[in-house]
Write an enzyme that holds these catalytic residues in place. Structure first.
Site, PDB file in Angstrom:
ATOM      1  N   LYS A 110      17.798  -8.141  45.783  1.00 57.01           N
ATOM      2  CA  LYS A 110      16.559  -8.562  45.089  1.00 57.01           C
ATOM      3  C   LYS A 110      16.247  -9.984  45.405  1.00 57.01           C
ATOM      4  CE  LYS A 110      15.383  -4.659  41.980  1.00 57.01           C
ATOM      5  NZ  LYS A 110      16.509  -3.905  42.242  1.00 57.01           N
TER       6      LYS A 110
HETATM    7  C1  LIG Z   1      16.653  -2.707  42.618  1.00 51.66           C
HETATM    8  C2  LIG Z   1      17.559  -1.947  43.270  1.00 51.66           C
HETATM    9  C3  LIG Z   1      17.800  -0.841  43.999  1.00 51.66           C
HETATM   10  C4  LIG Z   1      16.571   0.073  44.232  1.00 51.66           C
HETATM   11  O1  LIG Z   1      15.488  -0.746  45.034  1.00 51.66           O
HETATM   12  P1  LIG Z   1      13.950  -0.204  45.091  1.00 51.66           P
HETATM   13  O2  LIG Z   1      13.399  -1.163  45.917  1.00 51.66           O
HETATM   14  O3  LIG Z   1      13.654  -0.026  43.772  1.00 51.66           O
HETATM   15  O4  LIG Z   1      13.699   1.076  45.622  1.00 51.66           O
HETATM   16  C5  LIG Z   1      18.942  -0.248  44.560  1.00 51.66           C
HETATM   17  N1  LIG Z   1      20.062  -1.090  44.325  1.00 51.66           N
HETATM   18  C6  LIG Z   1      20.198  -2.261  43.605  1.00 51.66           C
HETATM   19  C7  LIG Z   1      21.593  -2.611  43.472  1.00 51.66           C
HETATM   20  C8  LIG Z   1      18.927  -2.707  43.232  1.00 51.66           C
HETATM   21  O5  LIG Z   1      19.267  -3.760  42.378  1.00 51.66           O
END
Ligand SMILES: *Cc1c(COP(=O)(O)O)cnc(C)c1O
Length: 462
Positions: A110
């Site tokens: 993120k």
């Molecule tokens: C947010 C997240 C996801 C999922 O991603 P999306 O864009 O919500 O599909 C997968 N793995 C981790 C570690 C995350 O923080």
């Protein structure tokens, strides 16, 4: 490039307006009016670019209202504090390629979007002499990435609510050791759901929202999706140069559908992705939808990959807009019927297109642990539980002739208990995480009571 809402009532926005609006005012999601398509030559012309330069080329196609030099500076700054020179390195392991997306300040993918969004907000707010107070609730990952995205930035404050004692110790430390004056950690005496419903109620008070210029950083912001498009290009260049392959398969551990939707955009732009593989844990609504057209809500299961424990994937509406041939009226009808019945129905033709656009499977906790274990024994490489879901599903769904790229969405040290359970080993804690235990903390404990949170915001918002 102009932006419109999936529900048709908002149109003609600039990129900057779309970023500041976040969720469209009509309740829909914002999308570019057209997806730029790259010729083979143009695609090839970028194949040697360092990550930030590649990001600039791609993002500038969508952010046409920001002067190039300023956009370049924002992007360079966003990726300057990653701990790997390549930003998102691609690492061959065994029969596949791992695209490591966890080299940002909070060790989760993120960061790639939120570092960019934080700088973009600061730039746009300063330019327009505006201020913003960001409010959010977190059960872990998003909160710390959002805090690191805006810490120390001008004209922005961030208030993050977390359930006191119910986030992992590392995640708690990551949030509460940020002592910048514009960061407010609120430990709510309640559950994550309590924290989330307080945030929703506060956003529902439109008078308050306006008075304090409340903003959100959730994954529906177009700038977050856009920043993620870049690494699909980057992975393609690395793998095609190494293998000479004509196409790649990409496996994406999926929760809110933001990450895989970025892959869908990259593919539309011309990245030769053969299969986009959507990997889910026991929360498999999206897998069921692709396999059999069954998009119906179930209970949220708590799994070992908690950032994917999601039933209603907020970004799915963006894909739906394309599935419905960009007919906003149909999107509106479908979303209204979903709200009423908790399910979506697809025609035979739509079901077929879903299957053509994505491959999918879901993996339970037992298979997740087994994948972490066997991958470690065979390669000495530790997968975090989310990445493990992607690897297990990727191997099931990928075409053996096509190189498989698996997105690694978190550093394994963030999920040490699960890794230890699977491998018997504690993952090595990066220094930046281990030294947090000795850092000063700043947080405020607060009852799970909307008015007390509002009073706190009133006192501290600027
Ligand atoms: C947010 C997240 C996801 C999922 O991603 P999306 O864009 O919500 O599909 C997968 N793995 C981790 C570690 C995350 O923080």
């Amino acid at each position: 490039m102009k932006y419109c809402s999936t529900r048709g009532q908002v149109q003609g926005l600039s990129f900057s307006d779309a970023v500041m609006m976040g969720l469209a005012d009509d309740g829909g999601l914002l999308l570019p009016e057209a997806i730029p398509q790259l010729s083979k030559q143009e695609l090839q012309s970028m194949d040697q670019l360092p990550y930030p330069d590649l990001a600039f080329k791609i993002i500038s196609k969508f952010a046409t209202d920001i002067p190039a030099a300023e956009l370049k500076e924002i992007i360079d700054r966003s990726y300057a504090n990653f701990d790997h020179a390549q930003i998102t390195p691609v690492i061959k392991q065994d029969d596949l390629y791992i695209l490591e997306l966890f080299h940002g300040p909070t060790f989760a993918f993120k960061d790639i979007a939120l570092q960019f969004l934080g700088n973009l907000f600061e730039y746009l707010l300063t330019k327009n002499s505006q201020k913003m107070n960001i409010i959010g609730a977190t059960s872990g990952d998003t909160g710390s990435a959002a805090i690191y995205g805006v810490r120390g930035k001008k004209n922005i404050n961030i208030f993050i609510l977390h359930p006191k004692g119910h986030v992992s110790p590392i995640q708690e430390l990551q949030m509460t050791t940020v002592t910048d004056e514009n960061v407010f950690n609120l430990a709510v005496e309640g559950t994550f759901d309590d924290a989330q419903s307080i945030v929703k109620e506060i956003f529902g008070d439109l008078q308050f929202k306006k008075q304090f210029s409340l903003g959100a950083v959730n994954s529906i912001n177009w700038a977050r999706v856009l920043a993620q498009v870049v690494y699909y290009f980057y992975a393609w260049y690395q793998v095609s140069q190494e293998t000479g392959a004509e196409q790649i398969d990409v496996s994406v551990p999926t929760g809110n559908f933001g990450d895989i939707f970025a892959g869908y955009i990259a593919k539309q732009m011309g990245v030769p992705i053969n299969q986009l593989i959507l990997a889910t844990n026991a929360n498999n609504i999206l897998s069921r939808c692709i396999k059999s057209g069954d998009y119906s809500m179930a209970e949220v299961h708590h799994s070992l990959s908690p950032s994917m424990d999601i039933q209603v994937a907020s970004n799915f509406e963006r894909y739906l807009y394309y599935l419905l041939d960009c007919n906003a009226q149909s999107v509106m009808q479908m979303m209204a019927s979903f709200k009423q019945n908790g399910r979506l129905d697809f025609t035979a033709d739509q079901k077929q297109r879903l299957k053509n656009d994505f491959s999918t499977s879901s993996i339970n906790d037992e298979e997740t642990l087994a994948t972490i274990k066997s991958f470690y024994l065979e390669n000495g490489y530790i997968l975090d539980p989310h990445t493990a879901v992607g690897v297990a599903v990727g191997r099931k769904e990928s075409n053996p002739q096509t190189p498989l790229v698996c997105l690694a969405t978190a550093h394994p040290a963030k999920f040490g208990d699960t890794v230890k359970k699977a491998t018997g080993q504690d993952p090595i804690l990066p220094e930046a995480l281990s030294k947090l235990t000795t850092c000063e903390k700043r947080l405020t404990t607060i009852p799970a009571e909307k008015n007390q949170v509002k009073d706190y915001i009133k006192e501290n918002a600027t």
